[in-house]
Design a protein around this motif. Structure first.
Motif: not given
Ligand SMILES: C[S@@+](CC[C@H](N)C(=O)[O-])C[C@H]1O[C@@H](n2cnc3c(N)ncnc32)[C@H](O)[C@@H]1O
Length: 432
Positions: A270, A275, A312
Motif C-alpha cells: 500500500d 494505513r 482493491d
Molecule cells: C479501498 S482501500 C483498500 C482497502 C483494503 N484492501 C482492505 O481490505 O482493508 C484502497 C487503498 O489503496 C491505497 N492506494 C491508493 N493508491 C495507491 C497506489 N498507487 N499504490 C498502492 N496503494 C495505493 C490507499 O492507500 C488505500 O489504502
C-alpha cells in the motif's frame, strides 16, 4: 434544576453541530475531522465523543427530511450553524426518540449561547415547538434522502429508479456491524457468544454493536470488522495454504487478514504508511503474518510472479455511503475520471505480477458502473487473452452476478437483513 436538565448533553450536541458545520460548510470528510486533535471532538470524553459522532451521522442521513419540515416555517434561511441546530433537534426527536422538551430546550440553549445567534433563540423555540408536536407519521411519510445528482443519474441509468430508491432507503439506517472470523470452524460458536447472525456468506452480523473492543473475541483476535460485501473478494480468490498471494492496495488490511488466515503466503502493498501501520496492528492483534511493503503499486517491482493478486483499487467509495453519509456532501464526482484511469493502470500493473495461468481478483467499493462493470469490459478489451472465471463463493446469490461474470453488490441487496455495502468484483485468469 430545570436549567441543569436543559443543558445536559449540551457538549455532545454542540460538537455534533460543529462537525456538521465542517462537513457541510468546509466539505471536510468526517474521518478527517475525527482524526484531528484540534477538531470539534478533540476535547470530549469518550462517551460525549461517541454521542456527538452518532448524532452528526444521524443528521447527515436525514438532513433532507429535516429541511423539508423546517423550510415552510423559516421565512429567511438562518445561518448554517442555527440550521444545523434545528436539524439536530428534529432528528433527535423523530429518529433518536429523544423526549421533545429535552431536544428543544437543548437546541434553544445552543442558539442562545451561539456566537451572534442569540437573537434567533425565540425563533428556534417557536419553530421547533410547533414541529415536534407533529405526529410521527409526518416524519416517516417523508421520502428517504436522495443521492446527489452526479451519483443518482448514472445509478438510475444503470439499475432504474426502484433500485435507487431501495438504495436510498437502506442508506437512511445505521448499518449493522459485520465481522469476519479468523477460523471459519468457530463461526457458529462465536455467533452464539456475540448474539450475532451467521450470514450465508460466512460473515457474522450484529444489529446493535456497542463498543467493538469490548465484544467477546476482540482481544484474542478471533475476528475483525469487515462488511459482508468487502469479505467477498478474498473468498472469490479462494486462498489456500502456501499459495503466493499479492494484496495490492491492502491497507488497513481486512483482505490481507483473510488471505493470511487461510494460510496463504501474503505480500501486502500500500502507498500509505499510516494505513499500513493499522494493517500491521490488525495482523498482530489477530496473530497473523504477512510481508508488508510501503510502495506505489504502479512502480513496485516483485522478485517473482504470484499465484494470485487481489487488487482493491482506490475508488469513489460510493458503495459505503451508509457508513459514510458525509460523502455525498463532501464529494462532487469530479474525482471519478481520474480514479477510473488510475484503476485501469493499477489493473495492468497487477496483471504483470500474475504468473501464467494465475488469477487477478479486481474489486472496488463503488456503485458506479464506470468503476466496475465498465472497468472489467475495458480490461477485457485491452487484454483479449484474459478469461473471466466464475465468481463462486458460498452464499453468493445468483442475482448478484452480472452478464460478464463479475459480482455486483448494492446496498439494497439483503435489505431485509440490513443491507450490504456496494461493491463490484471479478476474477480474471491469465492464459497458462
Ligand atoms: C479501498 S482501500 C483498500 C482497502 C483494503 N484492501 C482492505 O481490505 O482493508 C484502497 C487503498 O489503496 C491505497 N492506494 C491508493 N493508491 C495507491 C497506489 N498507487 N499504490 C498502492 N496503494 C495505493 C490507499 O492507500 C488505500 O489504502
Amino acid at each position: 434544576m430545570a436549567r441543569e436538565a436543559a443543558t445536559t448533553g449540551l457538549a455532545a450536541r454542540r460538537a455534533a453541530v460543529a462537525v456538521l458545520d465542517e462537513v457541510l460548510g468546509a466539505h471536510r470528510m468526517l474521518a478527517d475531522i475525527l482524526a484531528d486533535p484540534a477538531g470539534p471532538l478533540g476535547d470530549l470524553g469518550p462517551a460525549d465523543r461517541a454521542r456527538a459522532q452518532r448524532l452528526a451521522l444521524a443528521v447527515l442521513r436525514h438532513l433532507e427530511r429535516a429541511d423539508k419540515l423546517l423550510d415552510p416555517h423559516l421565512r429567511k434561511s438562518p445561518p448554517r450553524t442555527v440550521r444545523n441546530v434545528l436539524r439536530l433537534a428534529l432528528v433527535e426527536v423523530f429518529v433518536e426518540g429523544t423526549a421533545p422538551h429535552g431536544a428543544v430546550n437543548a437546541a434553544v440553549a445552543l442558539v442562545r449561547r451561539g456566537k451572534r445567534s442569540g437573537h434567533l433563540a425565540g425563533l428556534a423555540n417557536a419553530v421547533l415547538r410547533k414541529l415536534v408536536e407533529q405526529p410521527a407519521e409526518t416524519w416517516t411519510k417523508l421520502p428517504p434522502q436522495r443521492l446527489p445528482k452526479w451519483l443518482r443519474k448514472p445509478l438510475v441509468d444503470a439499475w432504474g429508479r426502484p433500485a435507487v430508491s431501495g438504495i436510498e432507503a437502506v442508506q437512511m439506517l445505521p448499518p449493522p456491524l459485520d465481522l469476519t472470523v479468523k477460523e471459519p470452524a468457530r463461526a457458529e460458536d462465536l455467533a452464539q457468544e456475540l448474539g450475532a447472525e451467521l450470514l450465508p456468506t460466512g460473515s457474522l452480523r450484529l444489529a446493535t454493536p456497542g463498543q467493538v473492543s469490548a465484544l467477546p473475541g476482540y482481544a484474542e483476535g478471533a475476528w475483525w470488522v469487515q462488511d459482508a460485501a468487502a469479505a467477498l473478494p478474498a473468498r472469490l480468490l479462494a486462498p489456500a495454504p502456501g499459495m503466493r498471494v499479492l494484496d495490492l492496495c491492502a491497507a488497513p488490511g481486512g483482505k490481507t487478514l483473510q488471505l493470511a488466515a487461510a494460510g496463504a503466503d501474503v505480500t501486502a502493498v500500500d502507498i500509505s504508511r499510516p494505513r499500513l501501520a493499522r494493517l500491521s496492528a490488525n495482523l498482530s492483534r489477530c496473530g497473523l503474518g504477512a510481508e508488508v511493503i510501503a510502495a506505489d503499486a504502479l512502480h513496485w517491482q516483485a522478485d517473482a510472479p504470484f499465484d494470485a493478486v487481489l487488487l482493491d483499487a482506490p475508488c469513489s467509495a460510493t458503495g459505503t455511503i451508509r457508513r459514510h453519509p458525509d460523502l455525498p456532501f463532501v464529494k462532487d464526482g469530479s474525482e471519478i475520471a481520474g480514479l477510473v484511469e488510475l484503476q485501469a493502470r493499477l489493473i495492468d500493473r497487477a496483471l504483470d505480477r500474475v504468473k501464467p495461468g494465475g488469477r487477478l481478483v479486481f474489486c472496488t467499493c463503488s456503485l458506479l458502473p464506470e468503476e466496475g462493470e465498465a472497468q472489467l469490459a475495458a480490461t477485457l478489451a485491452r487484454h483479449p487473452d484474459l478469461r473471466v472465471d466464475p465468481a463462486e463463493a458460498p452464499g453468493v446469490s445468483p442475482d448478484w452476478r452480472d452478464t460478464r461474470g463479475g459480482l455486483r453488490l448494492r446496498p439494497d441487496h439483503w435489505a431485509e437483513r440490513g443491507g450490504i455495502d456496494g461493491f463490484y468484483m471479478a476474477v480474471l485468469r491469465k492464459p497458462g
